[in-house]
Design a protein around this motif. Structure first.
Motif, PDB file in Angstrom:
ATOM      1  N   ALA A   1       0.850  -1.199   0.000  1.00 55.43           N
ATOM      2  CA  ALA A   1       0.000   0.000   0.000  1.00 55.43           C
ATOM      3  C   ALA A   1       0.885   1.248   0.000  1.00 55.43           C
ATOM      4  N   ARG A   2       0.442   2.280  -0.726  1.00 53.95           N
ATOM      5  CA  ARG A   2       1.233   3.527  -0.768  1.00 53.95           C
ATOM      6  C   ARG A   2       1.115   4.268   0.557  1.00 53.95           C
ATOM      7  N   SER A   3      -0.086   4.283   1.105  1.00 47.97           N
ATOM      8  CA  SER A   3      -0.288   4.899   2.421  1.00 47.97           C
ATOM      9  C   SER A   3      -1.383   4.144   3.149  1.00 47.97           C
ATOM     10  N   VAL A   4      -1.325   4.177   4.468  1.00 54.03           N
ATOM     11  CA  VAL A   4      -2.338   3.509   5.298  1.00 54.03           C
ATOM     12  C   VAL A   4      -2.691   4.436   6.453  1.00 54.03           C
ATOM     13  N   THR A   5      -3.966   4.704   6.616  1.00 51.61           N
ATOM     14  CA  THR A   5      -4.418   5.465   7.790  1.00 51.61           C
ATOM     15  C   THR A   5      -5.495   4.668   8.527  1.00 51.61           C
ATOM     16  N   ILE A   6      -5.707   5.068   9.784  1.00 52.60           N
ATOM     17  CA  ILE A   6      -6.710   4.408  10.626  1.00 52.60           C
ATOM     18  C   ILE A   6      -7.807   5.409  10.943  1.00 52.60           C
ATOM     19  N   CYS A   7      -9.030   4.998  10.694  1.00 51.83           N
ATOM     20  CA  CYS A   7     -10.185   5.828  11.016  1.00 51.83           C
ATOM     21  C   CYS A   7     -11.068   5.031  11.968  1.00 51.83           C
ATOM     22  N   ALA A   8     -11.178   5.489  13.195  1.00 55.63           N
ATOM     23  CA  ALA A   8     -11.940   4.740  14.199  1.00 55.63           C
ATOM     24  C   ALA A   8     -12.990   5.643  14.824  1.00 55.63           C
TER      25      ALA A   8
END
Ligand code: PRP
Length: 175
Positions: free
Chosen positions: A118-125
């Motif tokens: 993956a180029r970028s990974v973020t977390i949305c919780a």
């Protein structure tokens, strides 16, 4: 021990209002991109369904079912029960989860997605319980920071109950 609903911790209206803000923020941050938003089944289902509808982006919808175990510091601690369908190589991925608790699931997911390219990974919780954290991870988009109380509703369960409620509740013992 048996439990029953205690009180509403976060009202459904307030949840929806916060999700609109989060969707607007994600829309700004990912402008011009086509992120993959991956729903971590099952707890994230209501949050995910509401969030993607307020993301004004050409988002790719996907799901994953995982469970983490052990220290959770590497992707090797992640058991993938049903995998995503998308190839994440070179893509921007947003992990959507109902809660970051110990952080093991989120950290192992981030590591796994990065290993897959993956180029970028973020977390949305939606919820964050920082007092419970055992690994070094923070949500990039967090709806509400909550104390260390057992909560149910809006996707979260106790003994597979309460996931369908529109509010987030605390539980109390009923014995
Ligand atoms: C819950 C929740 C997160 C994870 C958070 O999932 O949905 O994915 O635990 O905990 P952690 O930060 O301590 O890793 P669970 O495995 O209970 O499955 P569910 O979504 O089906 O309820």
């Amino acid at each position: 021990m048996n439990y029953t609903l205690d009180k509403i911790l976060i009202n459904g209206e307030k949840i929806q209002q916060r999700i609109r803000e989060m969707g607007a923020q994600i829309t700004r941050d990912y402008a011009g991109k086509q992120p993959i938003a991956v729903c971590t089944l099952r707890g994230a289902i209501p949050f995910y369904a509401d969030l993607i509808r307020v993301m004004d982006l050409p988002v790719t919808v996907d799901t994953i079912t995982v469970s983490s175990y052990g220290s959770g510091t590497t992707s090797g601690n992640l058991k993938i029960i049903t995998d995503m369908r998308s190839d994440v190589k070179g893509r921007d991925v947003i992990i959507v989860d109902d809660i970051v608790d110990t952080g093991r699931t989120s950290l192992a997911m981030v590591n796994m997605l990065k290993e897959r390219g993956a180029r970028s990974v973020t977390i949305c919780a939606l919820l964050d319980k920082p007092s419970r954290r055992v690994v070094d991870i923070e949500g990039d988009y967090v709806g509400f920071t909550i104390p260390d109380e057992f909560v149910v509703g809006y996707g979260l369960d106790w003994d597979e109950k309460y996931r369908n409620l529109p509010h987030v509740y605390t539980l109390k013992s009923c014995e």
